[in-house]
Scaffold this motif. Structure first.
Motif, PDB file in Angstrom:
ATOM      1  N   VAL B 139       0.849  -1.198   0.000  1.00  0.00           N
ATOM      2  CA  VAL B 139       0.000   0.000   0.000  1.00  0.00           C
ATOM      3  C   VAL B 139       0.884   1.247   0.000  1.00  0.00           C
ATOM      4  O   VAL B 139       0.646   2.202  -0.744  1.00  0.00           O
ATOM      5  CB  VAL B 139      -0.959   0.000   1.214  1.00  0.00           C
ATOM      6  CG1 VAL B 139      -1.730   1.314   1.294  1.00  0.00           C
ATOM      7  CG2 VAL B 139      -1.928  -1.169   1.125  1.00  0.00           C
ATOM      8  N   ARG B 140       1.927   1.202   0.845  1.00  0.00           N
ATOM      9  CA  ARG B 140       2.829   2.351   0.936  1.00  0.00           C
ATOM     10  C   ARG B 140       3.459   2.628  -0.439  1.00  0.00           C
ATOM     11  O   ARG B 140       3.553   3.772  -0.864  1.00  0.00           O
ATOM     12  CB  ARG B 140       3.915   2.081   1.987  1.00  0.00           C
ATOM     13  CG  ARG B 140       4.727   3.311   2.320  1.00  0.00           C
ATOM     14  CD  ARG B 140       5.525   3.156   3.601  1.00  0.00           C
ATOM     15  NE  ARG B 140       6.337   1.947   3.623  1.00  0.00           N
ATOM     16  CZ  ARG B 140       6.198   0.952   4.495  1.00  0.00           C
ATOM     17  NH1 ARG B 140       5.266   1.022   5.424  1.00  0.00           N
ATOM     18  NH2 ARG B 140       6.966  -0.110   4.453  1.00  0.00           N
ATOM     19  N   THR B 141       3.827   1.586  -1.137  1.00  0.00           N
ATOM     20  CA  THR B 141       4.432   1.758  -2.465  1.00  0.00           C
ATOM     21  C   THR B 141       3.434   2.411  -3.429  1.00  0.00           C
ATOM     22  O   THR B 141       3.767   3.341  -4.154  1.00  0.00           O
ATOM     23  CB  THR B 141       4.871   0.383  -3.031  1.00  0.00           C
ATOM     24  OG1 THR B 141       5.721  -0.223  -2.073  1.00  0.00           O
ATOM     25  CG2 THR B 141       5.595   0.534  -4.358  1.00  0.00           C
ATOM     26  N   TYR B 142       2.164   1.929  -3.390  1.00  0.00           N
ATOM     27  CA  TYR B 142       1.150   2.512  -4.265  1.00  0.00           C
ATOM     28  C   TYR B 142       0.936   3.993  -3.947  1.00  0.00           C
ATOM     29  O   TYR B 142       0.809   4.825  -4.840  1.00  0.00           O
ATOM     30  CB  TYR B 142      -0.183   1.766  -4.123  1.00  0.00           C
ATOM     31  CG  TYR B 142      -0.226   0.463  -4.875  1.00  0.00           C
ATOM     32  CD1 TYR B 142      -0.067   0.431  -6.266  1.00  0.00           C
ATOM     33  CD2 TYR B 142      -0.431  -0.742  -4.214  1.00  0.00           C
ATOM     34  CE1 TYR B 142      -0.108  -0.769  -6.953  1.00  0.00           C
ATOM     35  CE2 TYR B 142      -0.470  -1.940  -4.902  1.00  0.00           C
ATOM     36  CZ  TYR B 142      -0.308  -1.954  -6.273  1.00  0.00           C
ATOM     37  OH  TYR B 142      -0.356  -3.133  -6.958  1.00  0.00           O
ATOM     38  N   VAL B 143       0.894   4.294  -2.643  1.00  0.00           N
ATOM     39  CA  VAL B 143       0.658   5.685  -2.242  1.00  0.00           C
ATOM     40  C   VAL B 143       1.817   6.563  -2.721  1.00  0.00           C
ATOM     41  O   VAL B 143       1.602   7.644  -3.291  1.00  0.00           O
ATOM     42  CB  VAL B 143       0.482   5.801  -0.703  1.00  0.00           C
ATOM     43  CG1 VAL B 143       0.446   7.264  -0.277  1.00  0.00           C
ATOM     44  CG2 VAL B 143      -0.788   5.099  -0.251  1.00  0.00           C
ATOM     45  N   MET B 144       3.034   6.098  -2.519  1.00  0.00           N
ATOM     46  CA  MET B 144       4.200   6.888  -2.911  1.00  0.00           C
ATOM     47  C   MET B 144       4.235   7.079  -4.434  1.00  0.00           C
ATOM     48  O   MET B 144       4.544   8.144  -4.930  1.00  0.00           O
ATOM     49  CB  MET B 144       5.505   6.216  -2.427  1.00  0.00           C
ATOM     50  CG  MET B 144       5.648   6.232  -0.918  1.00  0.00           C
ATOM     51  SD  MET B 144       5.333   7.877  -0.243  1.00  0.00           S
ATOM     52  CE  MET B 144       4.582   7.474   1.316  1.00  0.00           C
ATOM     53  N   ARG B 145       3.869   6.011  -5.154  1.00  0.00           N
ATOM     54  CA  ARG B 145       3.866   6.098  -6.618  1.00  0.00           C
ATOM     55  C   ARG B 145       2.794   7.103  -7.080  1.00  0.00           C
ATOM     56  O   ARG B 145       3.034   7.913  -7.962  1.00  0.00           O
ATOM     57  CB  ARG B 145       3.587   4.713  -7.204  1.00  0.00           C
ATOM     58  CG  ARG B 145       4.189   4.541  -8.586  1.00  0.00           C
ATOM     59  CD  ARG B 145       3.897   3.178  -9.132  1.00  0.00           C
ATOM     60  NE  ARG B 145       4.623   2.113  -8.444  1.00  0.00           N
ATOM     61  CZ  ARG B 145       4.293   0.831  -8.512  1.00  0.00           C
ATOM     62  NH1 ARG B 145       3.232   0.444  -9.175  1.00  0.00           N
ATOM     63  NH2 ARG B 145       4.999  -0.077  -7.888  1.00  0.00           N
ATOM     64  N   LEU B 146       1.641   7.049  -6.424  1.00  0.00           N
ATOM     65  CA  LEU B 146       0.571   7.986  -6.786  1.00  0.00           C
ATOM     66  C   LEU B 146       0.989   9.423  -6.493  1.00  0.00           C
ATOM     67  O   LEU B 146       0.763  10.331  -7.295  1.00  0.00           O
ATOM     68  CB  LEU B 146      -0.716   7.638  -6.018  1.00  0.00           C
ATOM     69  CG  LEU B 146      -1.897   8.603  -6.212  1.00  0.00           C
ATOM     70  CD1 LEU B 146      -2.321   8.692  -7.684  1.00  0.00           C
ATOM     71  CD2 LEU B 146      -3.093   8.190  -5.368  1.00  0.00           C
ATOM     72  N   ARG B 147       1.622   9.615  -5.338  1.00  0.00           N
ATOM     73  CA  ARG B 147       2.074  10.966  -4.982  1.00  0.00           C
ATOM     74  C   ARG B 147       3.032  11.499  -6.044  1.00  0.00           C
ATOM     75  O   ARG B 147       2.983  12.669  -6.412  1.00  0.00           O
ATOM     76  CB  ARG B 147       2.780  10.968  -3.625  1.00  0.00           C
ATOM     77  CG  ARG B 147       1.831  10.877  -2.464  1.00  0.00           C
ATOM     78  CD  ARG B 147       2.588  10.818  -1.179  1.00  0.00           C
ATOM     79  NE  ARG B 147       2.588  12.095  -0.485  1.00  0.00           N
ATOM     80  CZ  ARG B 147       3.231  12.312   0.643  1.00  0.00           C
ATOM     81  NH1 ARG B 147       3.949  11.360   1.194  1.00  0.00           N
ATOM     82  NH2 ARG B 147       3.185  13.477   1.225  1.00  0.00           N
ATOM     83  N   SER B 148       3.888  10.634  -6.498  1.00  0.00           N
ATOM     84  CA  SER B 148       4.863  11.055  -7.491  1.00  0.00           C
ATOM     85  C   SER B 148       4.179  11.390  -8.823  1.00  0.00           C
ATOM     86  O   SER B 148       4.523  12.348  -9.496  1.00  0.00           O
ATOM     87  CB  SER B 148       5.932   9.962  -7.605  1.00  0.00           C
ATOM     88  OG  SER B 148       6.261   9.712  -8.908  1.00  0.00           O
ATOM     89  N   ARG B 149       3.125  10.613  -9.185  1.00  0.00           N
ATOM     90  CA  ARG B 149       2.370  10.915 -10.408  1.00  0.00           C
ATOM     91  C   ARG B 149       1.624  12.249 -10.268  1.00  0.00           C
ATOM     92  O   ARG B 149       1.533  13.021 -11.221  1.00  0.00           O
ATOM     93  CB  ARG B 149       1.349   9.806 -10.708  1.00  0.00           C
ATOM     94  CG  ARG B 149       1.891   8.450 -11.045  1.00  0.00           C
ATOM     95  CD  ARG B 149       2.815   8.418 -12.240  1.00  0.00           C
ATOM     96  NE  ARG B 149       2.428   9.263 -13.374  1.00  0.00           N
ATOM     97  CZ  ARG B 149       1.528   8.928 -14.303  1.00  0.00           C
ATOM     98  NH1 ARG B 149       0.921   7.768 -14.250  1.00  0.00           N
ATOM     99  NH2 ARG B 149       1.234   9.740 -15.293  1.00  0.00           N
ATOM    100  N   LEU B 150       1.109  12.492  -9.058  1.00  0.00           N
ATOM    101  CA  LEU B 150       0.316  13.709  -8.854  1.00  0.00           C
ATOM    102  C   LEU B 150       1.164  14.972  -8.984  1.00  0.00           C
ATOM    103  O   LEU B 150       0.651  16.057  -9.271  1.00  0.00           O
ATOM    104  CB  LEU B 150      -0.371  13.669  -7.476  1.00  0.00           C
ATOM    105  CG  LEU B 150      -1.464  12.606  -7.318  1.00  0.00           C
ATOM    106  CD1 LEU B 150      -1.992  12.566  -5.895  1.00  0.00           C
ATOM    107  CD2 LEU B 150      -2.620  12.878  -8.285  1.00  0.00           C
TER     108      LEU B 150
END
Lengths: 133, 178
Positions: B139-150
């Protein structure tokens, strides 16, 4: 899942804690009326916070484990709903004047319907109260 | 869960001098939190007392609360200026558009619809993706990846990390780059 006996004991204990705190607050307030001491005033405030906490714990336990066959369960359930509903209506009312027309219209409608629902919960709660006596 | 955006209210609600663009975002987020609380108490009472006389009425109350909750969540997303297209998982904000993965789009949509509340990794896995098998690290990886996309659309600060409580949406989110 806990057994009904354990649930009843748990609810009874929470209720006793709440009632004891209320008695302690009453006694502290009477003493405060006679002797105005900072220490006592502080104790009264502490007891108020402890009562809020005890009330919350009692309600949570009743809602989680109490039997809906008992009028006390409905007293707590409607009380909890009325508190949350009233808090929402209060917030909506406070905000309404500063809102643009789009929101104002929606919020006014929400307030109206919520007030009717809260009234109805109040009537049901009074009926449960009469049953509990 | 699809981000349904309400149509703009008809013009007849507009009065001379009225500012329809004022953002009521923080207020709306506050209402959503209380509507959620009400819905949750109602659901709990209904599930425990199913079959009793009271439940019929409470179900009707819950239907109203859930309807309003949905409407205010939509309005919140509308005010935030974030549009998620679930067909191609694209995100549009402030005139910029990016393609997200389905998981990223679902996560962002879920967080936007539940403002002012932090969620733990476990809660996000279950509630945003209906997949309780995802580990905290995933989950942490998904959140970090999303933050980076945003970051690409100027929303790098939108997902906040609340110490010991999880992830949430920043209160300051609003219509950007208009």
């Amino acid at each position: 899942m806990i057994s009904p006996d354990v649930a009843e004991t748990l609810i009874g204990c929470r209720l006793m804690i709440l009632q004891s705190k209320r008695l302690m607050l009453n006694s502290a307030r009477r003493r405060l009326e006679r002797t105005d001491m900072d220490e006592l005033r502080q104790r009264v405030e502490e007891l108020r916070a402890e009562i809020d906490h005890a009330q919350h714990a009692y309600r949570q336990t009743m809602l989680g484990y109490g039997s809906p066959d008992r009028p006390e369960y409905w007293l707590v359930a409607y009380g909890r709903l009325i508190d949350a509903g009233s808090a929402l209506v209060g917030k909506l009312r406070l905000a309404v004047d500063d809102l643009p027309a789009v929101e104002r219209y929606r919020v006014s409608t929400d307030v109206e319907v919520l007030e009717a629902i809260i009234d109805q919960w109040g009537r049901s709660m009074r009926a449960s109260m009469a049953e509990a006596v | 869960m699809e981000a349904r955006v309400l149509p703009t209210a008809p013009d007849l609600t507009e009065l001379p001098g009225e500012d329809l663009t004022t953002s009521a975002l923080p207020e709306v987020a506050g209402w959503i939190a209380i509507y959620e609380e009400l819905a949750s108490v109602l659901r709990s009472v209904i599930s425990r007392a199913d079959g009793s006389e009271e439940v019929h009425q409470l179900r009707r109350n819950l239907a109203f609360i859930e309807d309003r909750l949905m409407a205010w969540r939509d309005r919140h997303a509308e005010l935030a200026g974030v549009v998620i297209d679930h067909k191609d998982h694209s995100l549009t904000y402030g005139g910029k558009s990016i393609r997200l993965t389905r998981r990223e789009a679902d996560l962002l949509d879920f967080l936007l619809r539940h403002p002012k509340r932090p969620f733990t990794s476990k809660q996000l896995a279950t509630l945003a993706w209906q997949n309780s098998r995802l580990s905290d690290a995933q989950v942490r990886t998904y959140v970090m990846r999303l933050r980076s996309r945003l970051r690409e659309v100027g929303l790098e600060q939108v997902i906040t990390v609340v110490r010991n409580r999880g992830y949430g949406i920043a209160a300051s989110l609003g219509r950007g780059a208009e």
